[in-house]
Scaffold this motif. Structure first.
Motif, PDB file in Angstrom:
ATOM      1  N   PHE A  29     -12.755  -0.141  11.233  1.00  0.00           N
ATOM      2  CA  PHE A  29     -12.958   0.197   9.827  1.00  0.00           C
ATOM      3  C   PHE A  29     -13.468   1.613   9.657  1.00  0.00           C
ATOM      4  CE2 PHE A  29     -13.796  -0.458   5.438  1.00  0.00           C
ATOM      5  CZ  PHE A  29     -15.009   0.155   5.156  1.00  0.00           C
ATOM      6  N   SER A  30     -14.345   2.044  10.532  1.00  0.00           N
ATOM      7  CA  SER A  30     -14.959   3.365  10.361  1.00  0.00           C
ATOM      8  C   SER A  30     -13.932   4.488  10.422  1.00  0.00           C
ATOM      9  CB  SER A  30     -16.046   3.590  11.405  1.00  0.00           C
ATOM     10  OG  SER A  30     -15.490   3.542  12.715  1.00  0.00           O
ATOM     11  N   SER A  31     -12.790   4.234  11.010  1.00  0.00           N
ATOM     12  CA  SER A  31     -11.762   5.265  11.116  1.00  0.00           C
ATOM     13  C   SER A  31     -10.737   5.207   9.982  1.00  0.00           C
ATOM     14  CB  SER A  31     -11.036   5.148  12.453  1.00  0.00           C
ATOM     15  OG  SER A  31     -10.270   3.958  12.503  1.00  0.00           O
ATOM     16  N   TYR A  32     -10.828   4.179   9.147  1.00  0.00           N
ATOM     17  CA  TYR A  32      -9.848   4.030   8.069  1.00  0.00           C
ATOM     18  C   TYR A  32     -10.141   4.987   6.929  1.00  0.00           C
ATOM     19  CZ  TYR A  32      -8.979  -0.629  10.172  1.00  0.00           C
ATOM     20  OH  TYR A  32      -8.707  -1.666  11.013  1.00  0.00           O
ATOM     21  N   GLY A  33      -9.099   5.510   6.360  1.00  0.00           N
ATOM     22  CA  GLY A  33      -9.231   6.146   5.060  1.00  0.00           C
ATOM     23  C   GLY A  33      -9.263   5.043   4.011  1.00  0.00           C
ATOM     24  N   MET A  34     -10.234   5.078   3.124  1.00  0.00           N
ATOM     25  CA  MET A  34     -10.383   4.029   2.113  1.00  0.00           C
ATOM     26  C   MET A  34     -10.265   4.636   0.730  1.00  0.00           C
ATOM     27  SD  MET A  34     -10.746   1.291   3.861  1.00  0.00           S
ATOM     28  CE  MET A  34     -11.123   0.188   2.490  1.00  0.00           C
ATOM     29  N   GLY A  35      -9.592   3.929  -0.136  1.00  0.00           N
ATOM     30  CA  GLY A  35      -9.410   4.434  -1.491  1.00  0.00           C
ATOM     31  C   GLY A  35      -9.569   3.346  -2.521  1.00  0.00           C
ATOM     32  N   TRP A  36      -9.941   3.770  -3.715  1.00  0.00           N
ATOM     33  CA  TRP A  36      -9.940   2.913  -4.890  1.00  0.00           C
ATOM     34  C   TRP A  36      -8.877   3.451  -5.859  1.00  0.00           C
ATOM     35  CZ3 TRP A  36     -12.382  -1.621  -5.488  1.00  0.00           C
ATOM     36  CH2 TRP A  36     -13.480  -1.897  -4.671  1.00  0.00           C
ATOM     37  N   PHE A  37      -8.092   2.540  -6.365  1.00  0.00           N
ATOM     38  CA  PHE A  37      -7.057   2.867  -7.330  1.00  0.00           C
ATOM     39  C   PHE A  37      -7.201   1.937  -8.522  1.00  0.00           C
ATOM     40  CE2 PHE A  37      -4.362   5.631  -4.699  1.00  0.00           C
ATOM     41  CZ  PHE A  37      -4.894   5.375  -3.450  1.00  0.00           C
ATOM     42  N   ARG A  38      -6.547   2.280  -9.627  1.00  0.00           N
ATOM     43  CA  ARG A  38      -6.565   1.395 -10.781  1.00  0.00           C
ATOM     44  C   ARG A  38      -5.204   1.417 -11.470  1.00  0.00           C
ATOM     45  NH1 ARG A  38     -10.870   4.794 -14.573  1.00  0.00           N
ATOM     46  NH2 ARG A  38      -9.473   6.537 -15.118  1.00  0.00           N
ATOM     47  N   GLN A  39      -4.958   0.345 -12.206  1.00  0.00           N
ATOM     48  CA  GLN A  39      -3.659   0.217 -12.866  1.00  0.00           C
ATOM     49  C   GLN A  39      -3.819  -0.559 -14.159  1.00  0.00           C
ATOM     50  OE1 GLN A  39      -0.631  -1.659 -10.435  1.00  0.00           O
ATOM     51  NE2 GLN A  39       0.988  -0.533 -11.482  1.00  0.00           N
ATOM     52  N   THR A  40      -3.138  -0.076 -15.184  1.00  0.00           N
ATOM     53  CA  THR A  40      -3.061  -0.773 -16.463  1.00  0.00           C
ATOM     54  C   THR A  40      -1.607  -1.149 -16.714  1.00  0.00           C
ATOM     55  OG1 THR A  40      -2.877   1.363 -17.594  1.00  0.00           O
ATOM     56  CG2 THR A  40      -5.075   0.375 -17.454  1.00  0.00           C
ATOM     57  N   PRO A  41      -1.364  -2.150 -17.558  1.00  0.00           N
ATOM     58  CA  PRO A  41       0.011  -2.611 -17.789  1.00  0.00           C
ATOM     59  C   PRO A  41       0.927  -1.480 -18.238  1.00  0.00           C
ATOM     60  CG  PRO A  41      -1.551  -4.174 -18.680  1.00  0.00           C
ATOM     61  CD  PRO A  41      -2.356  -2.983 -18.264  1.00  0.00           C
ATOM     62  N   GLY A  42       2.078  -1.403 -17.593  1.00  0.00           N
ATOM     63  CA  GLY A  42       3.073  -0.419 -17.963  1.00  0.00           C
ATOM     64  C   GLY A  42       2.855   0.963 -17.377  1.00  0.00           C
ATOM     65  N   LYS A  43       1.796   1.123 -16.626  1.00  0.00           N
ATOM     66  CA  LYS A  43       1.506   2.431 -16.022  1.00  0.00           C
ATOM     67  C   LYS A  43       1.496   2.338 -14.511  1.00  0.00           C
ATOM     68  CE  LYS A  43      -1.119   4.407 -19.860  1.00  0.00           C
ATOM     69  NZ  LYS A  43      -2.366   5.134 -20.242  1.00  0.00           N
ATOM     70  N   GLU A  44       1.688   3.474 -13.873  1.00  0.00           N
ATOM     71  CA  GLU A  44       1.647   3.513 -12.415  1.00  0.00           C
ATOM     72  C   GLU A  44       0.203   3.415 -11.922  1.00  0.00           C
ATOM     73  OE1 GLU A  44       5.639   6.279 -11.603  1.00  0.00           O
ATOM     74  OE2 GLU A  44       3.653   6.982 -11.031  1.00  0.00           O
ATOM     75  N   ARG A  45       0.097   2.924 -10.705  1.00  0.00           N
ATOM     76  CA  ARG A  45      -1.218   2.862 -10.089  1.00  0.00           C
ATOM     77  C   ARG A  45      -1.726   4.281  -9.858  1.00  0.00           C
ATOM     78  NH1 ARG A  45      -1.816  -1.776  -5.682  1.00  0.00           N
ATOM     79  NH2 ARG A  45      -0.885  -2.788  -7.494  1.00  0.00           N
ATOM     80  N   GLU A  46      -2.992   4.512 -10.212  1.00  0.00           N
ATOM     81  CA  GLU A  46      -3.525   5.864 -10.089  1.00  0.00           C
ATOM     82  C   GLU A  46      -4.755   5.902  -9.195  1.00  0.00           C
ATOM     83  OE1 GLU A  46      -4.847   7.530 -13.785  1.00  0.00           O
ATOM     84  OE2 GLU A  46      -6.391   6.005 -14.097  1.00  0.00           O
ATOM     85  N   PHE A  47      -4.893   7.019  -8.529  1.00  0.00           N
ATOM     86  CA  PHE A  47      -6.030   7.237  -7.641  1.00  0.00           C
ATOM     87  C   PHE A  47      -7.308   7.381  -8.454  1.00  0.00           C
ATOM     88  CE2 PHE A  47      -8.456   8.801  -4.180  1.00  0.00           C
ATOM     89  CZ  PHE A  47      -9.179   9.891  -4.629  1.00  0.00           C
TER      90      PHE A  47
END
Length: 123
Positions: A29-47
């Motif tokens: 796990f310590s070597s993984y790049g981790m990200g949070w993204f979000r998405q609303t209906p009809g839109k692309e997932r965003e960083f």
């Protein structure tokens, strides 16, 4: 295979705070790049925010309000969200990039995803 389980979403009033957690399986796990993204209906997932090799990255829309941290001993990454706005309402996803040479904000570059957790900010 890496499993990611998010928690901590919910309903909050504008100006309030929430902390999301993402628990990961895997021995590296310590070597993984981790990200949070979000998405609303009809839109692309965003960083939203990400961390890798001690560096942290934020979308302009959340910088100064959100903070990403990780606890490698617990295989967990967090997203502290303060001063929430109605436009922050979305399903929030945690993602892991296991073979990373450098950080990226592109969702397509992440290998594993959690199931998502709903964050709703009322005005």
């Amino acid at each position: 295979q890496v499993q990611l389980v998010e928690s901590g979403g919910g309903l909050v009033q504008a100006g309030g705070s929430l902390r999301l957690s993402c628990a990961a399986s895997g021995r590296s796990f310590s070597s993984y790049g981790m990200g949070w993204f979000r998405q609303t209906p009809g839109k692309e997932r965003e960083f939203v925010a990400g961390t890798m090799t001690g560096n942290k990255h934020y979308a302009d829309s959340v910088r100064g309000r959100f903070t990403i941290t990780r606890d490698n001993a617990k295989n967990t990454v967090y997203l502290q969200m303060n001063s929430l706005k109605p436009e922050d309402t979305a399903v929030y996803y945690c993602a892991a990039r296991t073979s990373a040479a450098k950080f990226t904000e592109l969702p397509s570059s992440y290998d594993f995803w959690g199931q998502g957790t709903q964050v709703t900010v009322s005005s």
